[in-house]
Design an enzyme around this catalytic site. Structure first.
Site, PDB file in Angstrom:
ATOM      1  N   ASP A  45       0.907  -1.057  -0.011  1.00  0.00           N
ATOM      2  CA  ASP A  45       0.028  -0.009   0.175  1.00  0.00           C
ATOM      3  C   ASP A  45       0.948   1.149   0.047  1.00  0.00           C
ATOM      4  OD1 ASP A  45      -3.118   0.734   0.439  1.00  0.00           O
ATOM      5  OD2 ASP A  45      -1.883   2.118   1.799  1.00  0.00           O
ATOM      6  N   GLN A  46       0.434   2.188  -0.641  1.00  0.00           N
ATOM      7  CA  GLN A  46       0.916   3.361  -0.521  1.00  0.00           C
ATOM      8  C   GLN A  46       0.179   4.757  -0.136  1.00  0.00           C
ATOM      9  OE1 GLN A  46       2.290   5.767  -4.317  1.00  0.00           O
ATOM     10  NE2 GLN A  46       4.149   4.742  -4.085  1.00  0.00           N
TER      11      GLN A  46
END
Length: 208
Positions: free
Chosen positions: A85-86
């Site tokens: 995830d970013q």
């Protein structure tokens, strides 16, 4: 961050038996993982990505990466599952996916000439083995000054509305940046391969 795990058996034997799954339908993450030459499947996780009250951007990225991996691992307990995830951070606040044009304009206007940190987390989980590994790869970027016409041209050309921070560095978004600083070059695209390789080796895969 490494969570407690039991010691794996012989890495070569363990790796040969493992089924590898990427908990993502992102084309960019799939293309990055394919660089390693490992057979894998891509399966969509089922995760609520709403931030918790007061949650720091880096903590949000780490929690969601682990949650994505665990979501798919719960359905495929014998598999080795990668989640990522970013979250983009500006002035300590998370910048999520804009999802619509007006919000993307507002994000890029806010980021114009500023330093933005993209926190990219990766997790590797195998439920049957009680394995859960995790690392975080921060990427510091500096956006060049962006006027309204530049922002409009970019958004109309690339439409990055499903991208944290409204800019795709793997595409035309690279033209919005003055500088990128990272020790894991693919982290900004969405999957930090140096850290991913390290976690997969710890899980028992021989890479290369």
């Amino acid at each position: 961050m490494n969570l407690p795990i039991p010691s794996p058996s012989s890495p070569g034997q363990q790796g040969a038996a493992l089924r590898l799954i990427l908990a993502s339908t992102s084309r960019y993450r799939q293309e990055l993982l394919a660089r390693l030459g490992l057979p894998f499947e891509a399966i969509a996780p089922d995760v609520d990505e709403t931030p918790l009250p007061g949650e720091a951007p880096q903590a949000l990225a780490q929690r969601l990466a682990l949650a994505k991996a665990r979501s798919v691992a719960a359905r495929h307990p014998q598999a080795l599952v990668i989640g990522s995830d970013q979250v983009a951070e500006l002035d300590g606040q998370a910048l999520g996916k804009p999802l619509q044009h007006a919000r993307a304009v507002a994000q890029l206007t806010q980021m114009s000439g500023r330093t933005v940190v993209f926190h990219t987390a990766v997790a590797v989980v195998c439920q049957a083995r009680g394995l859960a590994l995790q690392e975080l790869a921060p990427v510091r970027t500096r956006f060049r000054p962006l006027d309204a016409a530049t922002i409009e041209r970019y958004l109309r050309a690339e439409q990055p509305y499903d991208c944290a921070g409204s800019a795709k560095s793997e595409g035309l978004g690279i033209a919005l940046l003055d500088e990128i600083a990272s020790d894991d070059p693919t982290a900004l695209i969405g999957l930090p391969l140096i850290r991913t390789c390290r976690l997969l080796r710890q899980a028992g895969l021989d890479i290369p």
